[in-house]
Design a protein around this motif. Structure first.
Motif, mmCIF file in Angstrom:
data_model
loop_
_atom_site.group_PDB
_atom_site.id
_atom_site.type_symbol
_atom_site.label_atom_id
_atom_site.label_comp_id
_atom_site.label_asym_id
_atom_site.label_seq_id
_atom_site.Cartn_x
_atom_site.Cartn_y
_atom_site.Cartn_z
ATOM 1 N N GLU A 126 0.838 -1.206 0.000
ATOM 2 C CA GLU A 126 0.000 0.000 0.000
ATOM 3 C C GLU A 126 0.866 1.246 0.000
ATOM 4 O OE1 GLU A 126 -3.851 -1.638 2.603
ATOM 5 O OE2 GLU A 126 -2.113 -0.753 3.579
ATOM 6 N N CYS A 127 1.927 1.196 0.788
ATOM 7 C CA CYS A 127 2.806 2.356 0.910
ATOM 8 C C CYS A 127 3.490 2.650 -0.422
ATOM 9 C CB CYS A 127 3.837 2.112 2.006
ATOM 10 S SG CYS A 127 5.045 3.437 2.156
ATOM 11 N N ALA A 128 3.932 1.586 -1.068
ATOM 12 C CA ALA A 128 4.596 1.766 -2.360
ATOM 13 C C ALA A 128 3.635 2.423 -3.342
ATOM 14 C CB ALA A 128 5.067 0.411 -2.901
ATOM 15 N N LYS A 129 2.412 1.921 -3.381
ATOM 16 C CA LYS A 129 1.390 2.505 -4.256
ATOM 17 C C LYS A 129 1.177 3.972 -3.946
ATOM 18 C CE LYS A 129 -1.694 -1.243 -5.311
ATOM 19 N NZ LYS A 129 -2.921 -1.888 -4.846
ATOM 20 N N TYR A 130 1.049 4.247 -2.623
ATOM 21 C CA TYR A 130 0.821 5.621 -2.157
ATOM 22 C C TYR A 130 1.945 6.527 -2.637
ATOM 23 C CZ TYR A 130 1.257 9.327 1.452
ATOM 24 O OH TYR A 130 1.434 10.510 2.113
ATOM 25 N N CYS A 131 3.183 6.050 -2.501
ATOM 26 C CA CYS A 131 4.339 6.864 -2.913
ATOM 27 C C CYS A 131 4.333 7.099 -4.424
ATOM 28 C CB CYS A 131 5.648 6.189 -2.505
ATOM 29 S SG CYS A 131 5.924 6.235 -0.734
ATOM 30 N N ASP A 132 4.025 6.024 -5.151
ATOM 31 C CA ASP A 132 4.015 6.162 -6.598
ATOM 32 C C ASP A 132 2.949 7.153 -7.029
ATOM 33 O OD1 ASP A 132 6.046 4.380 -6.641
ATOM 34 O OD2 ASP A 132 4.803 2.636 -7.138
ATOM 35 N N SER A 133 1.799 7.056 -6.380
ATOM 36 C CA SER A 133 0.698 7.930 -6.795
ATOM 37 C C SER A 133 1.057 9.391 -6.572
ATOM 38 C CB SER A 133 -0.581 7.574 -6.019
ATOM 39 O OG SER A 133 -0.460 8.045 -4.691
ATOM 40 N N LEU A 134 1.888 9.650 -5.563
ATOM 41 C CA LEU A 134 2.265 11.036 -5.282
ATOM 42 C C LEU A 134 3.553 11.408 -5.997
ATOM 43 C CD1 LEU A 134 1.517 11.212 -1.454
ATOM 44 C CD2 LEU A 134 0.236 12.317 -3.288
ATOM 45 N N LYS A 135 4.068 10.485 -6.766
ATOM 46 C CA LYS A 135 5.332 10.713 -7.482
ATOM 47 C C LYS A 135 6.448 11.099 -6.511
ATOM 48 C CE LYS A 135 3.182 11.653 -11.864
ATOM 49 N NZ LYS A 135 2.172 12.645 -12.220
ATOM 50 N N CYS A 136 6.587 10.343 -5.487
ATOM 51 C CA CYS A 136 7.656 10.605 -4.531
ATOM 52 C C CYS A 136 9.002 10.273 -5.163
ATOM 53 C CB CYS A 136 7.488 9.732 -3.276
ATOM 54 S SG CYS A 136 5.907 9.970 -2.475
ATOM 55 N N SER A 137 10.010 10.955 -4.703
ATOM 56 C CA SER A 137 11.360 10.654 -5.165
ATOM 57 C C SER A 137 11.791 9.307 -4.586
ATOM 58 C CB SER A 137 12.318 11.744 -4.686
ATOM 59 O OG SER A 137 12.461 11.630 -3.286
ATOM 60 N N PRO A 138 12.820 8.691 -5.171
ATOM 61 C CA PRO A 138 13.286 7.401 -4.629
ATOM 62 C C PRO A 138 13.653 7.502 -3.151
ATOM 63 C CG PRO A 138 14.373 7.882 -6.724
ATOM 64 C CD PRO A 138 13.568 9.095 -6.378
ATOM 65 N N GLU A 139 14.271 8.626 -2.761
ATOM 66 C CA GLU A 139 14.654 8.761 -1.354
ATOM 67 C C GLU A 139 13.425 8.814 -0.459
ATOM 68 O OE1 GLU A 139 15.841 10.844 -3.651
ATOM 69 O OE2 GLU A 139 17.967 10.312 -3.757
ATOM 70 N N GLU A 140 12.460 9.604 -0.909
ATOM 71 C CA GLU A 140 11.232 9.701 -0.125
ATOM 72 C C GLU A 140 10.555 8.340 -0.007
ATOM 73 O OE1 GLU A 140 9.636 14.213 -0.928
ATOM 74 O OE2 GLU A 140 9.441 12.730 -2.514
ATOM 75 N N LYS A 141 10.515 7.642 -1.115
ATOM 76 C CA LYS A 141 9.874 6.334 -1.109
ATOM 77 C C LYS A 141 10.599 5.394 -0.148
ATOM 78 C CE LYS A 141 8.105 2.786 -4.216
ATOM 79 N NZ LYS A 141 8.027 2.320 -5.616
ATOM 80 N N GLU A 142 11.911 5.486 -0.152
ATOM 81 C CA GLU A 142 12.682 4.627 0.748
ATOM 82 C C GLU A 142 12.306 4.904 2.203
ATOM 83 O OE1 GLU A 142 16.938 5.048 0.299
ATOM 84 O OE2 GLU A 142 17.270 3.958 2.174
ATOM 85 N N MET A 143 12.275 6.208 2.553
ATOM 86 C CA MET A 143 11.907 6.571 3.929
ATOM 87 C C MET A 143 10.517 6.039 4.276
ATOM 88 S SD MET A 143 14.238 8.072 5.574
ATOM 89 C CE MET A 143 13.334 8.436 7.057
ATOM 90 N N CYS A 144 9.596 6.254 3.351
ATOM 91 C CA CYS A 144 8.214 5.838 3.593
ATOM 92 C C CYS A 144 8.138 4.326 3.793
ATOM 93 C CB CYS A 144 7.312 6.232 2.424
ATOM 94 S SG CYS A 144 7.000 7.997 2.382
ATOM 95 N N LEU A 145 8.818 3.596 2.903
ATOM 96 C CA LEU A 145 8.735 2.133 2.969
ATOM 97 C C LEU A 145 9.315 1.619 4.285
ATOM 98 C CD1 LEU A 145 9.509 1.057 -0.692
ATOM 99 C CD2 LEU A 145 7.401 0.712 0.595
ATOM 100 N N LYS A 146 10.329 2.343 4.768
ATOM 101 C CA LYS A 146 10.917 1.932 6.050
ATOM 102 C C LYS A 146 9.881 1.987 7.172
ATOM 103 C CE LYS A 146 15.819 3.124 5.745
ATOM 104 N NZ LYS A 146 16.848 4.066 6.215
ATOM 105 N N HIS A 147 8.939 2.903 7.021
ATOM 106 C CA HIS A 147 7.936 3.063 8.088
ATOM 107 C C HIS A 147 6.711 2.187 7.900
ATOM 108 C CE1 HIS A 147 10.265 6.481 9.352
ATOM 109 N NE2 HIS A 147 9.508 6.557 10.427
ATOM 110 N N ALA A 148 6.608 1.575 6.737
ATOM 111 C CA ALA A 148 5.384 0.804 6.475
ATOM 112 C C ALA A 148 5.393 -0.494 7.263
ATOM 113 C CB ALA A 148 5.277 0.517 4.985
ATOM 114 N N GLY A 149 4.202 -1.050 7.440
ATOM 115 C CA GLY A 149 4.080 -2.339 8.144
ATOM 116 C C GLY A 149 4.513 -3.473 7.248
ATOM 117 N N ASN A 150 4.252 -4.668 7.687
ATOM 118 C CA ASN A 150 4.721 -5.818 6.924
ATOM 119 C C ASN A 150 3.564 -6.467 6.198
ATOM 120 O OD1 ASN A 150 7.507 -5.729 8.126
ATOM 121 N ND2 ASN A 150 6.183 -5.768 9.937
#
Lengths: 819, 819
Positions: free
Chosen positions: B795-819
């Motif tokens: 879900e987090c990956a989708k969310y990041c993609d939809s907002l066009k997050c940068s790779p760094e941002e996506k990395e940070m976000c994914l680190k916080h996502a659940g499993n």
């Protein structure tokens, strides 16, 4: 012989039951007096049976329904992809628990309704003989309860081990076996709740009703044969104080042992009992406690009319407790292994386990002594109530309420110290085994408790049969002692319930897979509030039920006096059975609602808000229930004895007051208020908190967090995110694979294999290997990394060097050390 | 104008005080009646002053001592290498708080002892005028309390910002300023406790004493001028219900605002108030609440003799609450910034803050309505008590106790729902601001509360002066309404105290640097038990004190009747002042012990067992205190109105009963038991729980855990070690350095510098930078990693993609996502 230890507990249970049968036969053989006495005793026995039958009818519907629900739940093997180790057999365990609990109550009541009239008859000859008959009656009850409990738990455990093919302690099969066993406890505790609440309402409705019309309006003495409610009143002593109390302690006893077993199952040790010693220990101690209780009963004897009955009972009680404590030392030393025992990262030794048992016994003793202080005649609290009775009903009530509230202080401080101390000595297992140690002499406790209502009944029969005054004097002597032992018994019961609940609480946390119950979280705090409120509404319902039922009784007695001419002149017999029927009907009707609250609340909260909020709820119920239980029981006991003090006369402001004086009337008001407090709502608190804990334990697998590591991760994540960094939240799942602790039950080769297969790193594997001796036997870690957890890095390094740990071991240790 | 908002609150406080002065002058200008009335009023006023002076003498010793202790503590700047942001100035704040609190009580009492006789005089002409005088007297009290509180808090805050040179919200200077400000609250709350408990004991000792001898023994009516204790009784209304209540609500009001400020200080936002909007918001809302309360008083007016006084008061009350809620919407929208606001990893918006205020108001309203239901005449609970009075004193008491216990259910469920809802809308800040919203109209609440005792006193003076019956009828009308508003006021007070305590609790956790209060830990659970016990012993001491003091009073009144001939024939004047002196002395003697328990327990537990156990203690006190408060207040109120119902006659089983009937006598017993419940121990629970929370908050810096990360590490470590692996426990300290959230109050350049200096990794820095717009302004994270915390990785990956997050941002976000 070690493999036969598992059979020891049920065997001791059977021994207890055999002794019980012998004593029961002895009671029956005693002279039951003349025809009139036998007729009166017959009314009481019939009334008691009528109540039991009516109660069982309602409860059997409940049992069938609940068993069906449990059987269904046992067919669920997965929730949200998470495995559940249940089985439909839990419903069988539940039914057996319910039947055993009901049987325990039945046995006690049967013998009590035989012993009462025989005690009256014996009192014609001597106090010594009267004590012997009544106390033997109580002993039958005590041994019946303890014997059935140990037999049931021990026997079912053996059966379930076979059914589920349990080979290893640390296996899903063992988990299933123990989870199914909780069904037995649930059955016992459910019946106990209804028996206690129903019996409590019955006895007080009859008592208050009989007093209000008989003593106050008609001006006839207590237990007068002309009072239509008098038989109901005497029946009440049996259904409330005997059957209710029996079922209550049966439930406590089973729950305590079970909770210790659940926690014991989590402990992995290498012992001579296939790793089962922590599971078997509570059963063995409680089983032997039956034997020591039997020994204790030998001390309960008096020489002549002038002997002190209280001292005889105390001697028996303390003797059995002391023997149990001493014996526990040897049992613990024999059964548990040398070295460190670990439960949920707390490490302790077998000496610690013994110390926890000592703590439990001390807590129980202090609770009993404090209860006695606050409720006994001649002590300052009761005297304060007497003094305040001189200014009227209101000041009597105010001072009684104040005494009850004040009486919570020392018990709570004792309990708090007991929790901390038993935890200090042996972690959560210590808290549980402390409760088990306390409960080990339940047979003796119950014998002392049940003796009171038998003596009370004996006095009633003496009064109704218009026997000579010296008979009544002897039974009154016994009855007075019975009142004190009833009070101390209540102190004991509430302490054991509190410790049991904590043990169940700990067991619940384990099965529900949560790491913490954090009241700093809003929903958990809300759960705590709601939980703490439940004892208030539960008490209100109980108190109100007594009020309502007593009113019904008052109307009926008034009607009989009005419509049946000649009652007052002994020319017509009152319709006793109508009063019995009213009490029966009312108590069974009124017990449903409080019972439902106790059973349903944890289910709703658990499934709606999850295990942590349910944990908050349980904590709230336990804390507030213990306080309300102590407050109500002691206030009631103090009021009762303040009233009783007037019989021999009391001095207020230099003036003597006796029965029928204005201050005495005020004290009667206090006693009447105290009746439902001390015999209905107060003692129900015990079962309320235990039952809610057990219901939670039973539903725990279905509401459990997905897995412990996951839960840990969640909570770590929230901590980490406060610092807006994610790196600390990444490694928490991986390590659960390398379960080094498993090696404790493996051979060196198996352990090495496990390390390789489950991805332990080099240091971990080296550490694992270091736990085996030259001969390949497991000897435990020389350089224990758990010990380093409480050290700083430097201390840990020193510790490792002093033990000449290998570099790998030192590395592992240092990883665990603080900063 | 935004920089002047900080002056708004004190300015509104001054406005409130000016209006108060005008109203006070108006009251003084009214006709005080004939010489006889003035003489009687003079006795009351003198007695009240005598009590205040005696109380102040004792309290000034306490204040000096405590201030010295605080000043000393302010000189400690380091404990175990941990910095403490205290200052000796806290002692000044403490003294000012104490003086303000005492002044608030003084103002209220001064005007009440003037308004009482003037109300009597006004009642000679019309009900309308009598209401106007008495309610204006109440308004003076309300405005005095609210005005002083807002002026004191707001003014001191400005002064401390200057003294400590506070530039940034997220600075140690700000922490010091706010911690010093807690001294003000501690001072206020300490005085409140003694005023409430001392006043409560005074008023009930005099009341019970006067009734027992006067009404019961001598057979003279209430407020008869021949009763030596009657002046003391009327003084009691002023010192207990006016001064005590005023100091209580002053304390609540201050504590609520302060707790919200403490939490607000932790919130980092970019707003138009230098980041201070979360701190200033509660002060502004409460300051404006004064204005809306003044508006509300305009609605309290009636047309003629037949008008409904209750409706007029309700209209004023609801009007001011409604206006406050509506106004809060605009205030919140104006002050708080757009976008996400984060407090302790919970994110919310300003709309959520407003919703929390709505929740608080609804909780307060429900609590008031429920209290009214359980205590009002004609409603089922009071009727049940009346019915049970027919079978005697005991059944009356039993049913009253049951009503009190039952009355806890809905308030607790409401409170639990309120906690969850306000937390849901705005995290812990939501819980605190909900309480603040509820308390905003304190001026109005208190006006309504204080009006009751003024009317009561007016009736007393009418009776003592033997004025014509229509005067007494008018004052009785007002008095009856006053009883109901007193009950609802208590419901409101307990709800606000509960929410305030939770807010203080949250503030405590923050300052003590703990991450959780885990009742699964044995010592914390023990703390919970001990905490829950404290309201019981506190209540017992209060109740007992009333009993003791009342006995002293009874002896004195009996002595006067015996030794002064001619009292009963109006030929000799009783020695009123001796009775006043007895009440004064007894109440001051008896208030010490309960006060000491409240003040000292948290200090001992905190320093001995640390902050987490103290947290458990506070939770126990709060939960049990709220329950005991509701139980006792409502039981007392219900008994009171059950008794009052007999004045107009009640029907029991088809028969009418009036005053002096047997059921009425039973109801008098209930009322007497209820007196200390509802006016001494019950309302003291509010202050007990608040005071213990504030004491804990003040000592929190000295017992704080070394640092949050460390505490987190400990708890992680114990989790990890269950799995016997150390690797997960290694990274937890490092990340605390990179405080990305700090960027919210920085420029882009400052943020970049911070990232470089504090060791943020590349992904973290990139994430930080992404929070600034093209113009360098902070716009918040487009790709919010906090949002990912509740998502799965996918879900987090989708969310990041939809907002066009940068790779760094996506990395940070994914680190916080659940499993």
């Amino acid at each position: 012989m070690n493999e036969y230890v598992i059979y020891l507990a049920p065997a001791l249970g059977i021994l207890g039951l055999i002794v019980m049968a012998i004593k029961s036969a002895w009671v029956k053989k005693q002279d039951a007096g003349d025809k009139n006495m036998q007729e009166l005793a017959g009314y009481i026995a019939d009334g008691a049976m009528a109540f039991l039958k009516a109660e069982w009818k309602v409860l059997s519907i409940f049992v069938v329904f609940a068993a069906a629900l449990l059987a269904y739940s046992g067919t669920i093997h997965e929730i949200n992809g998470k495995e559940i180790h249940g089985s439909w057999i839990i419903s069988i365990a539940f039914i057996i628990g319910a039947v055993f609990s009901a049987t325990a109550g039945y046995i006690g009541m049967k013998v009590a309704t035989k012993a009462n009239v025989r005690t009256t008859q014996a009192a014609k000859t001597s106090l010594k003989q009267a004590l012997k008959v009544s106390f033997t009656g109580g002993t039958v009850m005590g041994l019946g309860v303890a014997g059935l409990a140990v037999l049931g738990l021990g026997g079912l455990f053996i059966v379930f081990l076979k059914i589920f093919n349990v080979v290893q302690v640390d296996s899903n099969e063992m988990k299933t076996a123990i989870e199914v066993l909780t069904g037995f406890s649930l059955g016992a505790e459910s019946i106990a709740l209804f028996a206690r609440v129903g019996g409590g309402i019955y006895t007080k409705a009859a008592d208050v009703g009989a007093d209000l019309v008989g003593k106050v309006e008609a001006g006839i003495p207590e237990d007068d044969v002309r009072n239509p409610a008098t038989i109901a009143d005497n029946v009440g002593d049996n259904v409330g104080d005997v059957a209710g109390m029996g079922a209550d302690l049966f439930g406590s006893y089973v729950a305590t042992i079970l909770a210790t077993m659940v926690l014991g199952q989590e402990i992995l040790v290498k012992d001579n009992f296939g790793g089962k010693s922590p599971i078997l220990l509570p059963m063995v101690i409680c089983g032997l406690g039956i034997v020591f209780s039997i020994i204790g009963t030998w001390f309960v004897r008096i020489k002549d009319e002038k002997s002190n009955v209280q001292n005889a009972l105390n001697l028996g009680n303390w003797a059995s407790m002391l023997i149990t404590v001493i014996a526990s030392y040897f049992i613990v030393m024999w059964m548990l292994p040398e070295g460190d025992i670990t439960l949920r990262s707390v490490t302790f030794t077998k000496l610690g386990v013994f110390m926890a048992i000592v703590v439990g016994t001390i807590v129980g003793a202090i609770m009993s002594i404090v209860t006695e202080y606050y409720t006994a005649m001649g002590k300052p609290p009761v005297n304060a109530i007497i003094q305040q009775s001189s200014t009227g009903h209101a000041t009597n009530i105010i001072s009684g309420l104040a005494v009850g509230m004040k009486s919570t202080v020392i018990p709570i401080l004792t309990l708090a110290a007991g929790i901390i101390a038993s935890f200090y000595f042996a972690g959560l297992y210590g808290v549980a085994i402390a409760a088990a140690g306390m409960m080990a002499t339940t047979a003796m406790q119950l014998a002392i408790d049940a003796f009171g209502p038998i003596a009370d009944n004996a006095g009633g029969i003496a009064e109704m049969s218009q026997l000579p005054p010296e008979v009544r004097e002897r039974t009154d002597n016994l009855d007075a002692v019975g009142n004190t032992t009833a009070a101390t018994g209540k102190g004991f019961a509430i302490a054991s319930a509190a410790l049991t609940s904590l043990a169940l609480f700990a067991a619940f946390v384990g099965i529900a897979n949560i790491n913490a119950i954090d009241i700093y979280k809003a929903p958990v705090l809300a759960g705590l509030f709601v939980g703490a409120m439940i004892p208030f509404i539960f008490s209100a319902l109980c108190i109100q039920a007594v009020g309502k039922a007593a009113m019904d009784m008052v109307q009926e007695v008034r009607r009989q006096f009005r419509e049946i001419p000649g009652i007052m002149e002994y020319k017509a017999k009152p319709e006793y059975e109508k009063c019995v029927a009213i009490s029966t009907k009312a108590s069974i009707r009124e017990m449903i609602m409080p019972g439902a609250i106790a059973l349903i609340t944890p289910v709703i909260v658990g499934f709606t808000f999850g295990p942590e909020v349910l944990g908050g709820l349980l904590a709230g119920v336990t804390v507030s229930g213990v306080l309300m239980g102590i407050f109500q029981s002691n206030a009631g006991g103090a009021w009762d004895n303040a009233k009783k003090s007037f019989e021999k006369g009391v001095m207020i402001n230099g003036e003597m007051f006796y029965k029928k004086s204005e201050p005495h009337k005020a004290s009667v008001t206090g006693d009447t208020v105290g009746d439902p407090f001390k015999d209905t709502s107060g003692p129900s608190m015990n079962i309320l908190i235990k039952l809610m804990s057990i219901v939670s334990l039973v539903i725990a697998p279905y509401i459990a967090m997905n897995d412990a590591a996951g839960a840990g991760c969640d909570s770590m994540k929230s901590k980490c995110s406060t610092q807006m960094d994610a790196s600390c939240c990444h490694t928490e799942k991986m390590p659960s694979e390398c379960k080094m602790e498993k090696c404790a039950t493996m051979t060196k080769a198996e352990c090495a294999k496990m390390c390789d297969e489950s991805g332990c790193d080099a240091a971990q594997k080296a550490y694992c290997m270091s736990m085996f001796g030259a001969d390949g036997k497991f000897i435990g870690a020389k350089c224990d990394m758990n010990k380093c957890m409480k050290m700083s890095k430097e201390e840990c390094a020193k510790y490792c060097d002093s033990l000449k740990c290998s570099p790998e071991e030192k590395e592992m240790c240092l990883k665990h050390a603080g900063n």
